[in-house]
Design a protein around this motif. Sequence first.
Motif, PDB file in Angstrom:
ATOM      1  N   VAL A 134      -1.101  -1.957   0.575  1.00 30.91           N
ATOM      2  CA  VAL A 134      -0.554  -0.699   1.096  1.00 30.91           C
ATOM      3  C   VAL A 134      -1.588   0.393   0.829  1.00 30.91           C
ATOM      4  O   VAL A 134      -1.900   0.680  -0.336  1.00 30.91           O
ATOM      5  N   LEU A 154      -0.075  -0.642   6.319  1.00 28.79           N
ATOM      6  CA  LEU A 154       0.481  -1.864   5.744  1.00 28.79           C
ATOM      7  C   LEU A 154      -0.320  -3.071   6.235  1.00 28.79           C
ATOM      8  O   LEU A 154      -0.573  -3.212   7.437  1.00 28.79           O
ATOM      9  N   ILE A 158       8.165  -0.622  -1.907  1.00 28.16           N
ATOM     10  CA  ILE A 158       6.911   0.007  -2.306  1.00 28.16           C
ATOM     11  C   ILE A 158       7.229   1.338  -2.979  1.00 28.16           C
ATOM     12  O   ILE A 158       8.149   2.049  -2.569  1.00 28.16           O
ATOM     13  N   LEU A 171      -0.539   3.949  -4.297  1.00 32.19           N
ATOM     14  CA  LEU A 171       0.564   3.013  -4.502  1.00 32.19           C
ATOM     15  C   LEU A 171       0.729   2.728  -5.988  1.00 32.19           C
ATOM     16  O   LEU A 171      -0.235   2.429  -6.688  1.00 32.19           O
ATOM     17  N   LYS A 211       4.676  -2.539  -5.795  1.00 28.21           N
ATOM     18  CA  LYS A 211       5.208  -3.191  -4.579  1.00 28.21           C
ATOM     19  C   LYS A 211       5.745  -4.561  -4.948  1.00 28.21           C
ATOM     20  O   LYS A 211       5.258  -5.232  -5.878  1.00 28.21           O
TER      21      LYS A 211
END
Length: 248
Positions: A94, A121, A227, A236, A239
């Motif tokens: 991500v 993604l 996520i 990020l 996830k």
Amino acid sequence: MTRGGNPPFQPNGEYQISRLPPPPSHSYRPQNRQHYAPPPSRPPSSSSKSSSCKACCCCMFLLVSFLSLVLLVILLALVLSIKPKKPQVDLIQVDVQYVSITSNDPATTATTATLSLAIRLLFAVVNPNRVGIRYGDSRFTVMYRGIPLARVLVPGFYQDPHCVKDVVTAVAVDRLNLLQADAAELISDAVINDRVEFRVLGNVAARIRVLRLFDSPRVQVSVDCVIVISPRKQSLSYKQCGIDALNV
């Protein structure tokens, strides 16, 4: 004619021969007999034609049904010999391009928040079979606390046997307004906790390609990923993905 068979004798000494009536002719037909001609041959009736058509249609139907049954048995035998397995779909990366969360003026009575989001993604699709797989169009939805934020469409494609294919899709949310409780939760997650949790849901429709000629019944794989994004770091934080269902 006199008795004894001699012709009658005239005074002048001559015999007078009487004429006998002619014998009846063999071509004589009574006048009251009528001649009947043979009746003309009748054309085949419509009922006989319809019966022959129905018989022909029944034969064709039985032939087509038999051939379809044989083809189905052959395909079933091929599928069972191949032993197809479900494909595996996983969200492996991500990329957070930006995330922006703004709130309204605290002086106002109503609580609102505006969300802008752009992420990328990367899915990995694994085909563990000895045959190829043909995928249809797949749809993914990004949600926040049950609220749909964006929907993306991934076009269908063909995947060769025993390979991994990367599928990339982009998600963009432009100034989405949230009201009341949802806005308050979003502001709390972003400002206090520095973790905004999103959910990615999607359905991947696949068909096993047998001998590159026939497709198996559709196999639908449901993907459910969570996520977590840090607004401060613009990255990020966490996830987790799983395949939660398989429907044939």
